[in-house]
Design an enzyme around this catalytic site. Sequence first.
Site, short mmCIF file in Angstrom:
data_model
loop_
_atom_site.label_atom_id
_atom_site.label_comp_id
_atom_site.label_asym_id
_atom_site.label_seq_id
_atom_site.Cartn_x
_atom_site.Cartn_y
_atom_site.Cartn_z
CG LEU A 35 -2.30 -1.04 1.12
CD1 LEU A 35 -2.89 -1.01 2.77
CD2 LEU A 35 -2.86 -0.82 0.01
CB ALA A 37 7.51 3.55 1.80
N GLY A 39 8.06 6.82 6.64
CA GLY A 39 9.40 7.06 7.07
C GLY A 39 9.59 5.40 8.70
CG MET A 40 7.27 6.06 11.44
SD MET A 40 8.19 5.35 12.66
CE MET A 40 7.98 4.32 13.61
CB VAL A 43 1.61 0.23 4.33
CG1 VAL A 43 0.61 0.36 4.72
CG2 VAL A 43 2.23 1.23 5.85
CG ASP A 151 3.13 12.63 12.24
OD1 ASP A 151 3.04 13.72 12.02
OD2 ASP A 151 3.53 11.04 12.36
#
Length: 638
Positions: A35, A37, A39-40, A43, A151
């Site tokens: 689905l 991408a 910074g963490m 997906v 955030d």
Amino acid sequence: MSGQQPKRGSASQVFQPLAGDDPSTIAGYRLAAKLGAGGMGKVYLSYTPGGRPVAIKVIRPEFGEDAEFRRRFAQEVQSAQRVQGLFTAPVIDADTDGAQPWLATAYVPGPSLADAVVAHGALPVDAVLLLIAGMAEALHVIHGAGIVHRDLKPSNVLLAADGPRVIDFGIAYAADATSLTGSGVTIGTPSFMAPEQAAGRRVTPATDIFALGQVAAFASTGAPAFGEGTSHGVLYRIVHEDPDLSGVPERLMELVSRCLAKDPADRPSVAEVITLCQTANAETVLRRPEDWLPTPVAADITVRAAAPAPVQTPPPPSSAPTAGPSAAYSPTAPAAPSTPPPGYGPPVAPPPGQAPQTPPPTPYPAQAHAQAAYPTQPAQTSQSAPQYPTGPQAQAQAPTQFPGGYGYPAQAQTYTGQSGPQTVVPSPPAPEPPKRRGGKVAAIAVAAALIFGVAGVGTAYFLLKDDGKKTQSNESAKEKSNTPAGKASPSPGADDEGGTGTDPKPPVDADPEPADYTGINLTAGYHLTFADEDLHPQDGEDNNYELSYDTGGYLDAESEGGRLVLLDPGQTGSLDVCRSETRFTTNIYVDKLSKGRQICITTGTGHLALLTYQGHSPEDSPSDYMTIDVTVWRNAVG
């Protein structure tokens, strides 16, 4: 992590095929597409065993290597699993201890607010009011679970057909703890930070209200309120300059300007935000129509709703009934053997001198389908091998059939027959005609068992009856010897033979005396041990302490079996209240506390305590501490 929305456009752009460096499974979840991408991490789209789509968020390996990130991530996931709101994407599964941490949330078929505004422009005022009101309801639930989002930005707000969904709450807090954030890795978007967050000061729920005002300005104008550019320039404007609200519609001006107040104390509460939305809408109640979004944005929802179907792995045999979506994925199930036999497990060689057994013919498809849908466990007898389905039946029932556990192959069984020990693969044996001699012998055995059983029950009855009388006599004598002079012994209970009185009540231990301690300054990184007569803060926050003030900004009940209960505003705590409350948690954020708020503390060592929050250190103090009053009832837990 930006969530579930990578690109806009056709379904092929939304659901990207897995690349060579993408895993095919995560902890048993079969991945159907990527689905996006951020910074963490990345997906992926997957499905539950029941066929519901989920978004699997796999954290970057660099974060997984940081011990403090893992600790905070585990705490935030635990808190996030308690968030069950209408405008949030619930966390349904997670692994915080694996080689690469991940969590699974419900998949929301809709574009992010960021994608929708970039693709189709600013939203109309009515849609913005419904958007902000829904986000405010989401924040109410998130803050109620002790989480500050930190955030909140357009890419973390998904637009579904029935309203917005706020995602990724709490993850930024875990990322703030890592050494990566100090070495060039940025978590969060500077354009949507609050002044106190940009200045590195204490973060509170009011921080999310500031971000909510920025989201409202972005949704209604198509641009951030503090402009764009380098992160340092944007952060400077957030802290020192006023926002550019020239393009904000008049109906939204009061809402946005109040949310963007520099001082957190001047910002509205979540409830006030909803009231401002209702006032701007000229209605006492906001009503969300099915077409609350502009038509082009609603079309994007349709594209994302057509998620790829789950791929069946491994595929069912050709003769087995077709499995529905619920059989498509089997999380945590081990891989099937490379050459599966007709039944469970690898083929077992027959004993020397014996021909291999031939399984009975496969039942009709209708019978196989019924057995796959409602598996049963056949009874075992001493003269026959365990009866388990074989062939297509076995493969259809493999995930749930016993024995062997969930998804594990059944083992070969060894039993003793008339010709000695035999080892066979579990399969239903062919029915044998009844033997007259065997029936007669069985009847004789049953009759003998009944005779001996009756005799044994009778013998046991008289023995137990006699023993009961002796025990009763001994207890009666003991009660008489313990009865104080001048007082009559309690009359026999109604259950005693010939008794007419009531059962004597067991003595109740007196409640322990409370020990009060006032004006304790509990510094972050310190803890309290309630067994100490001289209750005072001691250094340390992570060593199975009874109560610690974690440097992350929360109180933590760390002792095994320890738990906290945050009492409602105005609720007065007492020993009875703390004993009866069951709204347990293990940590409570300090920014949720106001003066006079009370917390019941149950320790794993058997003590009860009532903490009354009296205030927090001023912002210019070199020490981060809270002032509390504590009442302790030692050994009050039964």
